[in-house]
Write a protein that holds these residues in place. Sequence first.
Motif, short mmCIF file in Angstrom:
data_model
loop_
_atom_site.label_atom_id
_atom_site.label_comp_id
_atom_site.label_asym_id
_atom_site.label_seq_id
_atom_site.Cartn_x
_atom_site.Cartn_y
_atom_site.Cartn_z
N GLY A 250 0.78 -1.22 0.00
CA GLY A 250 0.00 0.00 0.00
C GLY A 250 0.82 1.28 0.00
O GLY A 250 0.26 2.36 -0.08
N GLN A 251 2.14 1.16 0.10
CA GLN A 251 2.97 2.37 0.07
C GLN A 251 3.27 2.73 -1.38
O GLN A 251 3.25 1.88 -2.25
N ASP A 252 3.55 4.00 -1.62
CA ASP A 252 3.92 4.46 -2.96
C ASP A 252 5.39 4.21 -3.19
O ASP A 252 6.21 4.34 -2.28
N VAL A 253 5.74 3.83 -4.41
CA VAL A 253 7.13 3.59 -4.80
C VAL A 253 7.47 4.57 -5.91
O VAL A 253 6.78 4.63 -6.93
N GLU A 254 8.53 5.34 -5.70
CA GLU A 254 8.94 6.31 -6.72
C GLU A 254 9.54 5.59 -7.93
O GLU A 254 10.30 4.65 -7.80
N VAL A 255 9.15 6.06 -9.10
CA VAL A 255 9.67 5.53 -10.35
C VAL A 255 10.43 6.68 -11.01
O VAL A 255 9.84 7.55 -11.63
N GLY A 256 11.74 6.71 -10.82
CA GLY A 256 12.55 7.80 -11.36
C GLY A 256 13.46 7.38 -12.48
O GLY A 256 13.56 8.05 -13.50
N LEU A 257 14.10 6.23 -12.33
CA LEU A 257 15.03 5.72 -13.32
C LEU A 257 14.53 4.35 -13.76
O LEU A 257 14.27 3.48 -12.91
N VAL A 258 14.36 4.15 -15.06
CA VAL A 258 13.80 2.89 -15.56
C VAL A 258 14.71 2.28 -16.62
O VAL A 258 15.49 2.96 -17.27
N TRP A 259 14.57 0.96 -16.77
CA TRP A 259 15.24 0.19 -17.81
C TRP A 259 14.12 -0.38 -18.65
O TRP A 259 13.27 -1.11 -18.17
N MET A 260 14.11 -0.02 -19.94
CA MET A 260 13.08 -0.48 -20.85
C MET A 260 13.73 -1.01 -22.12
O MET A 260 14.86 -0.64 -22.43
N GLN A 261 13.02 -1.87 -22.82
CA GLN A 261 13.52 -2.42 -24.07
C GLN A 261 12.40 -2.40 -25.08
O GLN A 261 11.23 -2.50 -24.73
N GLY A 262 12.76 -2.28 -26.35
CA GLY A 262 11.77 -2.31 -27.40
C GLY A 262 12.38 -2.07 -28.77
O GLY A 262 13.59 -1.87 -28.91
N ARG A 263 11.50 -2.08 -29.77
CA ARG A 263 11.92 -1.90 -31.15
C ARG A 263 11.70 -0.45 -31.57
O ARG A 263 10.64 0.12 -31.34
N VAL A 264 12.74 0.15 -32.17
CA VAL A 264 12.67 1.54 -32.63
C VAL A 264 11.68 1.63 -33.79
O VAL A 264 11.78 0.88 -34.77
N THR A 265 10.71 2.54 -33.67
CA THR A 265 9.72 2.73 -34.73
C THR A 265 9.93 4.05 -35.47
O THR A 265 9.44 4.20 -36.58
N GLU A 266 10.67 4.98 -34.84
CA GLU A 266 10.89 6.28 -35.48
C GLU A 266 12.10 6.96 -34.84
O GLU A 266 12.31 6.85 -33.63
N VAL A 267 12.89 7.65 -35.66
CA VAL A 267 14.02 8.44 -35.18
C VAL A 267 13.82 9.85 -35.71
O VAL A 267 13.68 10.05 -36.91
N ARG A 268 13.76 10.83 -34.79
CA ARG A 268 13.57 12.23 -35.18
C ARG A 268 14.74 13.06 -34.67
O ARG A 268 15.17 12.88 -33.52
N PRO A 269 15.26 13.96 -35.50
CA PRO A 269 16.40 14.78 -35.08
C PRO A 269 16.04 15.92 -34.12
O PRO A 269 16.92 16.62 -33.65
N ASP A 270 14.76 16.07 -33.79
CA ASP A 270 14.36 17.17 -32.91
C ASP A 270 14.71 16.89 -31.46
O ASP A 270 14.84 15.74 -31.04
N ARG A 271 14.90 17.92 -30.69
CA ARG A 271 15.21 17.85 -29.25
C ARG A 271 16.37 16.92 -28.95
O ARG A 271 16.33 16.12 -28.02
N LYS B 90 15.28 2.75 -37.47
CA LYS B 90 14.01 2.05 -37.39
C LYS B 90 14.24 0.54 -37.51
O LYS B 90 15.02 0.08 -38.34
N GLY B 91 13.58 -0.22 -36.64
CA GLY B 91 13.65 -1.67 -36.66
C GLY B 91 14.64 -2.27 -35.69
O GLY B 91 14.56 -3.47 -35.39
#
Length: 152
Positions: free
Chosen positions: A47-68, A98-99
């Motif tokens: 029932g206590q809250d857990v802070e989510v600040g730093l994450v490790w995620m994985q996945g497939r790139v669907t788009e690459v944008r040069p902005d920001r 991509k991919g």
Amino acid sequence: MEETVSSRPSGGCHLNLPPMKMLAGCLRECKKKSGDTSSFWMDGPHGQDVEVGLVWMQGRVTEVRPDRGTTIRITDDTHTFTVCGADKVPKGKPFLEKGKYVMVMGSVLSCSPEPVLRAVKITDLSDNPVHQSMWKLEVDDFHVNSKCTKNV
């Protein structure tokens, strides 16, 4: 003072604690704590809250944008998420296409309507298909065996 989940300052990267393995669909469910502008929380096992600040995620790139500073969109089959600042991490640019199947470690900037991370580390995992096939099981194992999160 030894740092714990509850004593972490809000905001910024918490590189002294291991990142939480997360699926994008689960990260979407995290909530911003009222009155706190820079941290996100999920329900803990007791029932206590857990802070989510730093994450490790994985996945497939669907788009690459040069902005920001090179923004990439990634899907992990549960949802899509965005990673900003991909050009600022070591080895972040040569394989960003991509991919590709990648691992991203990053600080959480937003959870909803779509997770947004600021990149800390990006690694190309495309050469070994086991990374993708095992990812959901790794995340489940992390949350089952973690003392600070519920099974997701």
